[in-house]
Design an enzyme around this catalytic site. Structure first.
Site, short mmCIF file in Angstrom:
data_model
loop_
_atom_site.label_atom_id
_atom_site.label_comp_id
_atom_site.label_asym_id
_atom_site.label_seq_id
_atom_site.Cartn_x
_atom_site.Cartn_y
_atom_site.Cartn_z
CD GLU A 187 -2.87 -0.44 2.57
OE1 GLU A 187 -2.54 0.49 3.34
OE2 GLU A 187 -3.73 -1.27 2.85
CG ASP B 112 -3.17 8.15 8.42
OD1 ASP B 112 -3.10 6.92 8.58
OD2 ASP B 112 -3.41 8.69 7.33
CE1 TYR C 174 -7.39 -1.11 6.99
CE2 TYR C 174 -6.32 -0.55 4.92
CZ TYR C 174 -6.33 -0.56 6.30
OH TYR C 174 -5.30 0.00 7.00
#
Lengths: 390, 275
Positions: free
Chosen positions: B49, B60, B171
């Site tokens: 990725e 994040d 995911y």
């Protein structure tokens, strides 16, 4: 509730937050019609916040300018010194009814942080406020006020270390503590349903103004002017006039001038983009990286704007102009001298535009300016701009 | 068959758990990224990725935020990104970014650039299924994978929707929170995988599942594979190795490769998924 305003709005957030946004929407729908909730909110707005705020005919300013009559909607008289409390009382009460025990918020200049801290103290909720380290330094006074009001201030040392980064960090906190925490957003921005919720809690400004101007002038105003950062005071005063024959004018931060890129004019100079959960107008570079902004008014120092305003501008319903730092300072001084009112620098942007418009209008026409906050917080910045040492 | 699907098929045939590694392109430089990717491939990762940095990475944690800042400061742009991606060989590549970057370049151009760079799929951290229709339509027209995320808070109803629209793999976000290393594996993983298995059967659609967020140790990788995942996704732990050795490239590459190998060994030691 509508997710979108034209093509703008939506909820562009990580999957983890979607259920929380759905829960929030359901909670808002339920309690905004709940009589106990409404009663408590109305009581808080009246006896705690000091509503209704007056609609003041600025007769000396009108005389000085020569032209349309200028009225000021005195949101500067709301407890805490700005319209921000209308929203924080509404949302903090919603948090309480939704049985959330912890409230988080972001703040730039600290006005929303202070208003959130006040509402949480009044309702007995735990409050944590994210603030960029750059702003913590610039707004020490508000940081201390928040702490006095029982809130924790969490400095954010990432990105540009300002409001947009504080929002990022608050969103990260919310993703982590989504089950217990209420995220109290301070403007008509963010993922659906926030832009709608915040507008609904700020609509009271326009509702009152409409009644007041009808009582005083026997007619609707010709123009309503409000400054636009995220857009909550503008949407608050505009909303109840959307279907009327009234010009609605938003004034953005022209900063050092649009040609310098040191400004905060996302409606005027921004392009479609996605940040903080919404599709709206953003100041960004050719690759889609969000730009840093500048305004002498910290509350206008944000690279985006609420999606409903983006839509209303594109639909031609809301006009948008800018006022530079210098023009805002001039208007600030003018209002101080003529009326004995110290406006927030944010609101001074709207005053500048109102004065400009009034000159070109006749004396039987009426302008209402949303005087969204008081300027005590800004005196150091103004002194600095005027090269006065305090 | 595209490279991602093919690799998952091979893993399944070999009875191996897969390893997906994440790094931000351009952290600490475009050249270094190509070498780091080679080290990851030598270490045995199955997929890469490659993060395309955005100024405001909302999903994040601090480690990847800092990597993003290093990359942007070093001048990373989408144009350079695709050049870098093209140089990385020997592993299926997936682009991970935020929606504004894709929106700004234009869907069609973005997908074409991905394909030209040998990228087979795209993950957009702030694009939930609700808002994905316009991009999804474009991806399908171009035969390009748009990969969706599911989280512990995702309802069965939403999981069905996500599974129906998913391609390449799902995911799975292991925890409530942002990316970043954690001491322990989240307790959400096993129940979530069981829910997904049941829904896959109901929908009669078998989907490869990769688990990410907080997966930072070989034992975490082993556990998620044991719990029935097809692959584990490790990001922040690699980004931290890059950060820790930012002034010693040789050591950076060595530790990245060694760590990748340890993770892949753990993935292979795992028992195949329970059905």
């Amino acid at each position: 509730m509508t997710h979108k305003f034209g093509k703008f709005g939506g909820r562009f957030v990580p999957e983890t937050l979607i259920p929380a946004l759905e829960e929030l929407e359901a909670g808002f729908k339920k309690y905004s019609k709940d009589s106990a909730f409404q009663e408590e909110l109305n009581w808080l707005l009246r006896d705690y916040a000091g509503r209704p705020t007056p609609l003041y005919f600025a007769r000396r300013l009108t005389e000085r300018v020569g032209g349309a009559k200028i009225y000021l909607k005195r949101e500067d008289l709301v407890h805490g010194g700005a319209h921000k409390l209308n929203n924080t009382l509404g949302q903090a009460l919603l948090a309480k009814y939704m049985r959330k025990t912890r409230v988080i918020a972001e703040t730039g200049a600290g006005q929303h942080g202070v208003a959130t801290a006040m509402a949480c103290a009044a309702l007995g909720l735990k409050c944590e406020v994210y603030m960029g380290t750059e702003d913590v330094e610039r707004q020490k006074l508000n940081v201390f006020r928040m702490r006095l009001l029982g809130a924790s201030v969490i400095p954010v040392d990432t990105g540009s270390r300002t409001l947009k980064d504080a929002i990022n960090e608050a969103l990260r906190d919310w993703i982590t503590n989504v089950e217990t925490t209420y995220y109290l957003i301070g403007s008509v921005v963010g993922p659906h349903p926030y832009p709608t919720i915040v507008r609904e809690f700020q609509r009271i400004i326009g509702k009152e103004a409409k009644q007041q101007i009808l009582a005083k002038e026997g007619k609707l105003p010709d123009v309503i002017v409000a400054c636009v950062g995220g857009g909550s005071n503008a949407m608050g005063i505009f909303y109840d006039f959307l279907d009327d024959d009234v010009r609605l004018v938003g004034v953005e931060a022209g900063g050092l001038g649009l040609e310098t890129e040191k400004h905060g004019a996302s409606l005027t100079a921004g392009e479609d983009g996605v940040l903080h959960g919404m599709l709206s107008k953003f100041l960004q570079d050719e690759h889609g990286q969000i730009r840093t902004t500048h305004s002498i008014a910290a509350g206008l120092d944000y690279p985006g704007v609420g999606p409903e305003l983006s839509h209303l501008m594109e639909a031609g319903r809301v006009e948008v102009d800018v006022a530079t730092d210098e023009e805002a300072i001039d208007a600030f001084q003018l209002l101080c001298e003529c009326e004995g009112i110290v406006p927030a620098l944010e609101s001074a942007h709207a005053v500048h535009k109102a004065v400009k418009l009034a000159r070109s209008m006749s004396n039987n026409e009426v302008i209402v300016v949303n005087l969204s906050g008081r300027g005590d917080k800004d005196v150091f910045v103004v002194a600095d701009f005027m090269n006065v040492k305090l | 068959m595209d490279r991602i699907t093919k690799r998952f098929k091979e893993l399944k045939e070999r009875g191996e758990g897969g390893l997906i590694s994440f790094i931000t392109a351009g952290d600490p430089s475009a050249d270094a990224t190509i070498k780091i990717a080679d080290a990851l491939v030598s270490g045995g990762v199955d997929f890469l990725e490659l993060g395309l940095p955005f100024s405001d990475p909302m999903a994040d944690g601090p480690t990847i935020q800092k990597g993003t800042e290093r990359s942007l400061k070093a001048g990373m742009t989408p144009d350079i990104y695709f050049e870098v991606a093209k140089e990385i060989k020997g592993v299926p590549k997936i682009c991970l970014t935020y929606y504004n970057i894709v929106l700004r370049r234009g869907f069609e151009r973005f997908i074409k650039d991905c394909k030209r760079a040998g990228i087979d799929g795209l993950i957009v951290a702030d694009l939930p299924i609700d808002e994905a229709a316009p991009l999804l339509e474009r991806c399908r027209a171009e035969n390009f994978h748009l990969i969706f995320l599911a989280a512990p808070t995702t309802s069965d109803e939403r999981l069905r929707w996500i599974l129906r629209e998913s391609s390449a793999f799902l995911y799975l976000v292991s925890l409530l929170g942002v990316t970043g290393e954690r001491e322990r594996l989240s307790a959400y993983v096993s129940p979530l995988l069981r829910r997904i298995k049941a829904l896959e059967q109901e929908l009669e659609k078998a989907m490869s599942v990769a688990v990410g967020f907080g997966i930072s140790k070989p034992e975490h990788v082993r556990s998620v594979i044991d719990a029935g995942a097809d692959a584990a996704i490790v990001g922040s732990a690699f980004v931290r190795l890059i950060e820790d050795n930012v002034h010693d490239e040789e050591k950076m590459l060595r530790t990245v490769e060694e760590f990748a190998r340890a993770l892949k060994d753990a993935a292979c030691g795992g028992v195949r998924r329970v059905t």
